[in-house]
Design an enzyme around this catalytic site. Sequence first.
Site, PDB file in Angstrom:
ATOM      1  CE  LYS A  92      -4.397   0.815   2.345  1.00 37.90           C
ATOM      2  NZ  LYS A  92      -5.088   0.602   3.621  1.00 37.90           N
TER       3      LYS A  92
HETATM    4  O1  G3P Z   1      -9.258   1.716   4.576  1.00 36.72           O
HETATM    5  C1  G3P Z   1      -9.029   3.000   5.044  1.00 36.72           C
HETATM    6  C2  G3P Z   1      -9.597   3.152   6.395  1.00 36.72           C
HETATM    7  O2  G3P Z   1      -8.903   2.380   7.323  1.00 36.72           O
HETATM    8  C3  G3P Z   1      -9.725   4.568   6.835  1.00 36.72           C
HETATM    9  O3  G3P Z   1     -10.923   4.631   7.481  1.00 36.72           O
HETATM   10  O4  G3P Z   1     -12.628   5.526   8.968  1.00 36.72           O
HETATM   11  O5  G3P Z   1     -10.198   6.168   9.293  1.00 36.72           O
HETATM   12  O6  G3P Z   1     -11.499   7.060   7.370  1.00 36.72           O
HETATM   13  P1  G3P Z   1     -11.330   5.933   8.324  1.00 36.72           P
END
Ligand code: G3P
Length: 221
Positions: A84
């Site tokens: 990633k």
């Molecule tokens: O896959 C990306 C994710 O982990 C981010 O999620 O909820 O932190 O925006 P969030």
Amino acid sequence: MRLFLDTANIDEIRRAARMGVVSGVTTNPTLIAKEGGVSYRQRVLEIAEVVDGPISAECITRTTDEIVEEGLGLASWHPNVVVKVPLDEAGLAAIHRLSAQDVRINTTLIFSVNQALLAAEAGASYVSPFVGRLDDIGEDGIGLVREIAEVFDRYHLPCQVLAASLRHPRHVTEAAKAGAHVATLPFNVLLQMLKHPLTDSGIERFLADYERVFGQRTPAS
Ligand code: G3P
């Protein structure tokens, strides 16, 4: 649309894998940091024993040379590792070099169609538009997933759209309708997808009706 789990928690991954619906896992520095100092490599290898599919592990270095070196290291952990890389100029150059060495890349922190196009052109296997974070600032996260999917489809780009930062079950439905190839879910969203009050009340009613006539339940044979 395939479902990945967005977590580095091995208990959550084991539970989800038992349900037979998870075909990959995504992690990031925040998610691995939540695991209390477990080695990233060790956790990825544990995940690989449970899920036979792509496992995204994220680079934390910032220059192209460093990202390439780190990415090669991550990819050497296990054949299912997808590296990633956050999208910026150094990241894009690293994606180009790593993909030329057959390292699969998930480009993360995608917030525009142009960023997705650049990642796909550089050779990434996946782009991860962050739906919830766009919604957080009043933009249309699912709209971005739809636009990227349409553009990739129109030009037959082999890069897959991996809808990320999904916060609730409606996001998953909308990502599927928008043409995402993959949705990566926090474990709680997966559990919420299972649930419907009419399913719960329906189970209770079926059992109560049966017991009223037949008494104690014994499995049908
Ligand atoms: O896959 C990306 C994710 O982990 C981010 O999620 O909820 O932190 O925006 P969030």
